[in-house]
Motif scaffolding. Sequence first.
Motif, mmCIF file in Angstrom:
data_model
loop_
_atom_site.group_PDB
_atom_site.id
_atom_site.type_symbol
_atom_site.label_atom_id
_atom_site.label_comp_id
_atom_site.label_asym_id
_atom_site.label_seq_id
_atom_site.Cartn_x
_atom_site.Cartn_y
_atom_site.Cartn_z
ATOM 1 N N MET A 25 -8.324 1.634 5.314
ATOM 2 C CA MET A 25 -9.142 0.049 5.305
ATOM 3 C C MET A 25 -10.088 0.514 3.640
ATOM 4 O O MET A 25 -10.358 -0.183 3.116
ATOM 5 C CB MET A 25 -9.432 -0.490 6.415
ATOM 6 N N LEU A 26 -10.704 2.110 3.925
ATOM 7 C CA LEU A 26 -11.238 2.515 2.821
ATOM 8 C C LEU A 26 -10.588 2.303 1.944
ATOM 9 O O LEU A 26 -11.208 1.631 0.482
ATOM 10 C CB LEU A 26 -12.172 3.751 3.960
ATOM 11 N N GLU A 27 -9.316 2.786 1.439
ATOM 12 C CA GLU A 27 -8.462 2.566 0.407
ATOM 13 C C GLU A 27 -8.395 0.951 -0.501
ATOM 14 O O GLU A 27 -8.690 0.906 -0.907
ATOM 15 C CB GLU A 27 -7.398 3.581 0.136
ATOM 16 N N GLN A 99 -26.187 -6.888 -0.029
ATOM 17 C CA GLN A 99 -24.980 -5.312 0.990
ATOM 18 C C GLN A 99 -24.378 -6.191 2.052
ATOM 19 O O GLN A 99 -24.007 -5.987 2.692
ATOM 20 C CB GLN A 99 -25.715 -4.312 1.844
ATOM 21 N N PRO A 100 -22.716 -5.684 1.063
ATOM 22 C CA PRO A 100 -21.770 -6.651 1.897
ATOM 23 C C PRO A 100 -21.582 -5.718 2.517
ATOM 24 O O PRO A 100 -21.067 -4.032 2.735
ATOM 25 C CB PRO A 100 -20.754 -6.389 0.369
ATOM 26 N N LEU A 101 -20.913 -6.220 4.097
ATOM 27 C CA LEU A 101 -20.781 -5.208 5.145
ATOM 28 C C LEU A 101 -19.424 -5.637 5.726
ATOM 29 O O LEU A 101 -19.335 -7.338 5.939
ATOM 30 C CB LEU A 101 -21.842 -5.627 6.599
ATOM 31 N N CYS A 102 -18.409 -4.431 5.786
ATOM 32 C CA CYS A 102 -17.161 -5.477 6.914
ATOM 33 C C CYS A 102 -17.211 -4.751 8.374
ATOM 34 O O CYS A 102 -16.593 -3.795 8.170
ATOM 35 C CB CYS A 102 -16.287 -4.471 5.970
ATOM 36 N N LEU A 103 -16.918 -6.021 9.074
ATOM 37 C CA LEU A 103 -15.983 -5.147 10.630
ATOM 38 C C LEU A 103 -15.229 -4.666 10.383
ATOM 39 O O LEU A 103 -13.665 -5.634 9.914
ATOM 40 C CB LEU A 103 -16.979 -5.866 11.217
ATOM 41 N N LEU A 104 -14.397 -3.487 10.883
ATOM 42 C CA LEU A 104 -13.432 -3.674 11.270
ATOM 43 C C LEU A 104 -12.751 -3.344 12.313
ATOM 44 O O LEU A 104 -13.012 -2.977 13.320
ATOM 45 C CB LEU A 104 -12.820 -1.568 10.452
ATOM 46 N N MET A 105 -11.080 -3.797 12.724
ATOM 47 C CA MET A 105 -10.882 -4.214 13.355
ATOM 48 C C MET A 105 -9.451 -3.559 13.593
ATOM 49 O O MET A 105 -8.984 -4.451 12.231
ATOM 50 C CB MET A 105 -11.599 -5.502 14.807
ATOM 51 N N GLY A 106 -8.765 -3.735 14.806
ATOM 52 C CA GLY A 106 -6.899 -4.032 15.019
ATOM 53 C C GLY A 106 -6.659 -5.166 14.303
ATOM 54 O O GLY A 106 -8.121 -6.357 15.514
ATOM 55 N N ARG A 133 0.178 -4.991 11.570
ATOM 56 C CA ARG A 133 1.060 -4.210 11.863
ATOM 57 C C ARG A 133 1.755 -5.558 10.527
ATOM 58 O O ARG A 133 2.297 -6.150 10.935
ATOM 59 C CB ARG A 133 2.122 -4.185 12.673
ATOM 60 N N PRO A 134 2.398 -4.458 9.874
ATOM 61 C CA PRO A 134 3.081 -4.756 9.167
ATOM 62 C C PRO A 134 4.652 -5.574 9.696
ATOM 63 O O PRO A 134 5.528 -5.247 10.655
ATOM 64 C CB PRO A 134 3.943 -3.908 7.824
ATOM 65 N N GLY A 135 4.905 -6.966 9.300
ATOM 66 C CA GLY A 135 5.907 -7.838 9.961
ATOM 67 C C GLY A 135 5.217 -8.528 11.041
ATOM 68 O O GLY A 135 5.928 -9.527 11.312
ATOM 69 N N TYR A 136 3.832 -8.579 11.118
ATOM 70 C CA TYR A 136 3.497 -9.197 12.304
ATOM 71 C C TYR A 136 2.265 -10.272 12.431
ATOM 72 O O TYR A 136 1.227 -9.746 11.672
ATOM 73 C CB TYR A 136 2.685 -8.308 14.368
ATOM 74 N N THR A 137 2.296 -11.011 11.213
ATOM 75 C CA THR A 137 1.152 -11.083 10.425
ATOM 76 C C THR A 137 0.686 -12.240 11.860
ATOM 77 O O THR A 137 1.078 -12.470 12.744
ATOM 78 C CB THR A 137 1.583 -12.373 9.953
ATOM 79 N N LEU A 138 -1.109 -12.211 11.713
ATOM 80 C CA LEU A 138 -2.180 -12.430 11.868
ATOM 81 C C LEU A 138 -1.891 -13.883 12.291
ATOM 82 O O LEU A 138 -1.892 -14.746 12.975
ATOM 83 C CB LEU A 138 -3.232 -12.337 12.112
ATOM 84 N N ASP A 139 -1.013 -14.496 10.753
ATOM 85 C CA ASP A 139 -0.953 -16.561 11.021
ATOM 86 C C ASP A 139 -0.291 -17.059 11.819
ATOM 87 O O ASP A 139 -0.688 -18.108 12.650
ATOM 88 C CB ASP A 139 -0.109 -16.715 9.540
ATOM 89 N N GLU A 140 0.633 -16.439 12.041
ATOM 90 C CA GLU A 140 1.898 -16.595 13.594
ATOM 91 C C GLU A 140 0.808 -16.110 15.456
ATOM 92 O O GLU A 140 0.651 -17.508 15.988
ATOM 93 C CB GLU A 140 3.303 -15.625 14.105
ATOM 94 N N GLU A 173 -7.517 -9.911 5.704
ATOM 95 C CA GLU A 173 -6.264 -8.946 6.832
ATOM 96 C C GLU A 173 -5.437 -7.611 5.673
ATOM 97 O O GLU A 173 -5.384 -8.539 4.664
ATOM 98 C CB GLU A 173 -5.201 -10.140 7.277
ATOM 99 N N LEU A 174 -5.382 -6.943 6.363
ATOM 100 C CA LEU A 174 -4.425 -5.864 5.585
ATOM 101 C C LEU A 174 -3.693 -5.190 6.986
ATOM 102 O O LEU A 174 -3.809 -4.705 7.819
ATOM 103 C CB LEU A 174 -5.827 -4.726 4.749
ATOM 104 N N ALA A 175 -2.629 -5.330 6.258
ATOM 105 C CA ALA A 175 -1.642 -4.715 6.793
ATOM 106 C C ALA A 175 -2.050 -3.218 7.126
ATOM 107 O O ALA A 175 -1.420 -2.647 5.559
ATOM 108 C CB ALA A 175 0.280 -5.462 5.762
ATOM 109 N N ILE A 176 -0.718 -2.727 8.094
ATOM 110 C CA ILE A 176 -1.256 -1.649 7.731
ATOM 111 C C ILE A 176 -0.837 -0.085 9.003
ATOM 112 O O ILE A 176 -0.656 -1.774 10.023
ATOM 113 C CB ILE A 176 -3.289 -1.089 8.308
ATOM 114 N N PRO A 177 0.272 -0.143 8.957
ATOM 115 C CA PRO A 177 0.937 0.592 10.351
ATOM 116 C C PRO A 177 -0.014 1.038 11.373
ATOM 117 O O PRO A 177 -0.866 2.165 11.171
ATOM 118 C CB PRO A 177 2.029 1.753 9.362
ATOM 119 N N LYS A 178 0.828 0.345 12.306
ATOM 120 C CA LYS A 178 -0.261 1.420 13.222
ATOM 121 C C LYS A 178 0.871 2.553 14.074
ATOM 122 O O LYS A 178 1.375 2.374 14.460
ATOM 123 C CB LYS A 178 -0.337 -0.027 14.427
#
Length: 217
Positions: A25-27, A99-106, A133-140, A173-178
């Motif tokens: 997420m940092l990157e 200041q932009p703040l981003c709350l990070l979560m799974g 997880r890549p392949g499991y979009t939140l959209d669905e 949303e960011l696709a991040i392998p869990k």
Amino acid sequence: MNPIGILGGTFDPIHFGHLRLAEEMLELAGLEQIRFIPAGTPPHRGSPQVSAQQRSMMVQLAIADQPAFVLDEREVKRDRLCYTVDTLGELRAELGATQPLCLLMGGDAFLQLHTWHEWERLFELAHIVVGYRPGYTLDERIEVAPEMLRKHYRERLCAVEVMAHAPCGGVAELAIPKLEISATDIRRRVAEGRTIRYLLPNAVADYIHQHHLYTSC
Ligand code: ATP
């Protein structure tokens, strides 16, 4: 202004699943830093024999070699239950209105957001960045969430790059392998006398063994 990320959790104990989520997420979100905020008195969970100070110490050991990761002990220093909305309110007051703040979560945590205390106020205090997880979009998966959460999600969805230009209010949303690592599994392994190497930083594993933490489930 680059956003500051906020990663709250019980961190009981912190492991490579948390650290990879934060590093990615940092990157991907171009964050200035990430504040790790261990929860003070986690409701209905946690290990009775491990103190909040010890969980906090393990976070400190785990993040020591990443200068962009910062331990924020405000919740463990309180003697009462802290809600994320209050912690974010404090950070907003300290860091200023712009200041932009981003709350990070799974993704799993985001789908339960409507159960959090005063959850709709979170959007007035921070953006929310969700790792899925890549392949499991939140959209669905959002289809099964309550209408109010779906509404916020649809109206606030934006590219993560946009978040640097506003203090709060977006959902990205960011696709991040869990990594298949969980704190529950680590605690169980320690209690059973099994190895936890390569699931968490060596310094944290050493601390757990030296202080005889998690010896019973
Ligand atoms: P447990 O395994 O006991 O349920 P946990 O590690 O899931 O614990 P927390 O410490 O509260 O619980 O997690 C903090 C944050 O880290 C949450 O947003 C959660 O979604 C995320 N997270 C936890 N494990 C992973 C993992 N393996 N990969 C990516 N994110 C994770």
